[in-house]
Design a protein around this motif. Structure first.
Motif, PDB file in Angstrom:
ATOM      1  N   PHE A 171      -4.544  -2.356  -4.546  1.00 31.20           N
ATOM      2  CA  PHE A 171      -3.160  -1.911  -4.640  1.00 31.20           C
ATOM      3  C   PHE A 171      -2.289  -3.046  -5.142  1.00 31.20           C
ATOM      4  N   ALA A 214       2.889   1.779  -3.271  1.00 31.41           N
ATOM      5  CA  ALA A 214       1.990   2.089  -4.387  1.00 31.41           C
ATOM      6  C   ALA A 214       1.445   3.509  -4.253  1.00 31.41           C
ATOM      7  N   TRP A 225       0.841  -1.202   0.000  1.00 35.29           N
ATOM      8  CA  TRP A 225       0.000   0.000   0.000  1.00 35.29           C
ATOM      9  C   TRP A 225       0.877   1.253   0.000  1.00 35.29           C
TER      10      TRP A 225
END
Length: 148
Positions: free
Chosen positions: A78, A23, A20
């Motif tokens: 994600f 990204a 997460w």
């Protein structure tokens, strides 16, 4: 590259938080460091447990991406930046369709043009817009829907 899709397992939590974070750093260029830290704390401290998470695992059983669902709504999607453009996001949406049906919804940050383009290519259409995100912050959301 076909990944295995499996339900969330606690021992992958920190790896998913890392995916997460990396990204978001790459794709959410409209967020300040302070904004990212705000959302990072939410993800680190339980946001992954509030939704139904499905993981994409590569041949080495390492997570390459994940999707978080709340009913038919995609709350998060994600993919590890090292695996962007390899079909993992589409594979995760196909899995969501398989388990939830083809009437999926997602909210995407208006400033995240890459994500908006990704969902549009997949067949999502815009059905609305909000000035604020789910945390009441001034990051407009586009409300998208998949109809098949």
């Amino acid at each position: 590259m076909l990944n295995k899709i499996v339900p969330f397992q606690e021992h992958y939590h920190d790896r998913l938080v890392d995916i997460w974070y990396r990204a978001v750093r790459l794709t959410h260029t409209f967020l300040t460091d302070k904004d990212i830290e705000f959302y990072h704390r939410m993800v680190q401290n339980g946001a992954l447990k509030e939704v139904e998470i499905w993981l994409a695992l590569n041949e080495d059983e390492v997570p390459t991406g994940f999707v978080g669902l709340d009913g038919t709504k995609i709350e998060m999607l994600f993919v590890d930046p090292h695996y962007h453009g390899k079909g993992i996001g589409s594979q995760l949406i196909k899995h969501a369709e398989k388990v939830k049906g083809s009437h999926l919804h997602v909210d995407v940050n208006e400033q995240n043009e890459g994500a908006h383009a990704f969902y549009k290519r997949y067949g999502f259409i815009q059905i609305g817009r909000s000035e604020l995100d789910g945390s009441g912050r001034p990051f407009p959301l586009l409300h998208l829907e998949l109809k098949r």
